[in-house]
Scaffold this motif. Sequence first.
Motif, PDB file in Angstrom:
ATOM      1  N   ARG A   1      20.642  86.048  18.481  1.00 34.05           N
ATOM      2  CA  ARG A   1      21.900  86.195  19.194  1.00 34.05           C
ATOM      3  C   ARG A   1      22.948  85.220  18.661  1.00 34.05           C
ATOM      4  O   ARG A   1      24.110  85.579  18.493  1.00 34.05           O
ATOM      5  N   ASN A   2      22.520  83.977  18.405  1.00 32.18           N
ATOM      6  CA  ASN A   2      23.441  82.981  17.859  1.00 32.18           C
ATOM      7  C   ASN A   2      23.908  83.369  16.466  1.00 32.18           C
ATOM      8  O   ASN A   2      25.083  83.200  16.129  1.00 32.18           O
ATOM      9  N   LEU A   3      23.012  83.879  15.659  1.00 33.89           N
ATOM     10  CA  LEU A   3      23.370  84.296  14.318  1.00 33.89           C
ATOM     11  C   LEU A   3      24.400  85.419  14.363  1.00 33.89           C
ATOM     12  O   LEU A   3      25.396  85.406  13.640  1.00 33.89           O
ATOM     13  N   THR A   4      24.175  86.374  15.234  1.00 32.30           N
ATOM     14  CA  THR A   4      25.120  87.484  15.391  1.00 32.30           C
ATOM     15  C   THR A   4      26.484  86.971  15.820  1.00 32.30           C
ATOM     16  O   THR A   4      27.516  87.383  15.288  1.00 32.30           O
ATOM     17  N   ALA A   5      26.509  86.053  16.762  1.00 32.97           N
ATOM     18  CA  ALA A   5      27.774  85.493  17.243  1.00 32.97           C
ATOM     19  C   ALA A   5      28.494  84.741  16.138  1.00 32.97           C
ATOM     20  O   ALA A   5      29.713  84.848  15.993  1.00 32.97           O
TER      21      ALA A   5
ATOM     22  N   LEU B   1      32.810  75.068  17.260  1.00 33.17           N
ATOM     23  CA  LEU B   1      31.919  75.848  18.125  1.00 33.17           C
ATOM     24  C   LEU B   1      30.854  76.575  17.306  1.00 33.17           C
ATOM     25  O   LEU B   1      29.704  76.692  17.736  1.00 33.17           O
ATOM     26  N   VAL B   2      31.223  77.054  16.150  1.00 31.28           N
ATOM     27  CA  VAL B   2      30.290  77.787  15.304  1.00 31.28           C
ATOM     28  C   VAL B   2      29.207  76.867  14.760  1.00 31.28           C
ATOM     29  O   VAL B   2      28.037  77.244  14.687  1.00 31.28           O
ATOM     30  N   ILE B   3      29.559  75.636  14.398  1.00 30.08           N
ATOM     31  CA  ILE B   3      28.569  74.740  13.790  1.00 30.08           C
ATOM     32  C   ILE B   3      27.884  73.820  14.802  1.00 30.08           C
ATOM     33  O   ILE B   3      27.057  73.002  14.422  1.00 30.08           O
ATOM     34  N   ALA B   4      28.209  73.981  16.072  1.00 35.33           N
ATOM     35  CA  ALA B   4      27.618  73.124  17.110  1.00 35.33           C
ATOM     36  C   ALA B   4      26.102  73.305  17.172  1.00 35.33           C
ATOM     37  O   ALA B   4      25.559  74.365  16.850  1.00 35.33           O
ATOM     38  N   ASP B   5      25.409  72.249  17.609  1.00 33.47           N
ATOM     39  CA  ASP B   5      23.955  72.306  17.752  1.00 33.47           C
ATOM     40  C   ASP B   5      23.531  73.340  18.784  1.00 33.47           C
ATOM     41  O   ASP B   5      22.554  74.050  18.600  1.00 33.47           O
ATOM     42  N   LYS B   6      24.301  73.403  19.869  1.00 36.43           N
ATOM     43  CA  LYS B   6      24.007  74.376  20.919  1.00 36.43           C
ATOM     44  C   LYS B   6      25.183  75.343  21.015  1.00 36.43           C
ATOM     45  O   LYS B   6      26.328  74.935  21.157  1.00 36.43           O
ATOM     46  N   PHE B   7      24.895  76.635  20.936  1.00 39.25           N
ATOM     47  CA  PHE B   7      25.937  77.645  20.958  1.00 39.25           C
ATOM     48  C   PHE B   7      26.502  77.795  22.367  1.00 39.25           C
ATOM     49  O   PHE B   7      25.758  77.961  23.327  1.00 39.25           O
TER      50      PHE B   7
ATOM     51  N   VAL C   1      33.293  80.192  23.087  1.00 36.25           N
ATOM     52  CA  VAL C   1      33.632  81.047  21.948  1.00 36.25           C
ATOM     53  C   VAL C   1      34.390  82.274  22.425  1.00 36.25           C
ATOM     54  O   VAL C   1      35.414  82.657  21.841  1.00 36.25           O
ATOM     55  N   LYS C   2      33.913  82.894  23.505  1.00 33.49           N
ATOM     56  CA  LYS C   2      34.608  84.069  24.040  1.00 33.49           C
ATOM     57  C   LYS C   2      36.033  83.733  24.465  1.00 33.49           C
ATOM     58  O   LYS C   2      36.967  84.471  24.170  1.00 33.49           O
TER      59      LYS C   2
END
Length: 171
Positions: free
Chosen positions: A2-6, A90-96, A101-102
Motif C-alpha cells: 500500500r505504501n509503495l502504491t501511494a 511525506l514520501v520519504i518518511a519512515d512511517k507513511f 498525503v491526501k
Amino acid sequence: MRNLTAVVIVSAMVVSFSSAWAADVTTIDEMHQDDDGLTNRSMAQNSQSHMFDGINLTEQQRQQMRDLMQQARHERSPISISDLETMHDLVIADKFNETAVKALAEKLAQAQVERQVEMARVRNQMYHLLTPGQQDVLEKRHQQRMKEMRKLTNVQQSSSLQAVSSTGSNQ
C-alpha cells in the motif's frame, strides 16, 4: 504494498503537477517567425497548447495574445515550493501518513485546477481574437486530433485486453 502504491501515485502526481506548471508558463514568445514576419507555427510546443497549431496569425494578433499571456502570468499565483518539499518529506518518511498525503495532494490538485481554469480562460480570449476563417481551421485541426486520439485509445485498449487475456491463459 500500500505504501509503495501511494509513493508511486504521489510521485507521478508531483511530476504531473510540475510538468503542467511548466506547460502553463510557455508563452507566445516561443512562436517561430517566418522570413516574411508572419507566424505559421504553434503558440507553444506542449500537448496542452496545440490548440493554435497551424494558424497563421497577424502581427497584431500575436501581440494581443502575448499581452494576454503576460497579464495571466502576472495574475497567476506561484507554485508553492514548500508544498512540494512537504510532499517529498511525506514520501520519504519512515512511517507513511496517508491522511497528510491526501490533504496535501488535494491542496496541490486544487491549485492545478485553478491554473487550468485560468489558462482555459486565456485560451478562450485568444480564440476570440481569431478571424472566422482561422477559427474554422482550428476546428478542423481539433477534429483531426480527436480522431487520432480515439484511434490511439482504441489501439491501447485492444493491446491491454490482449495482454490481460494472454496473462490469464498462462496461469
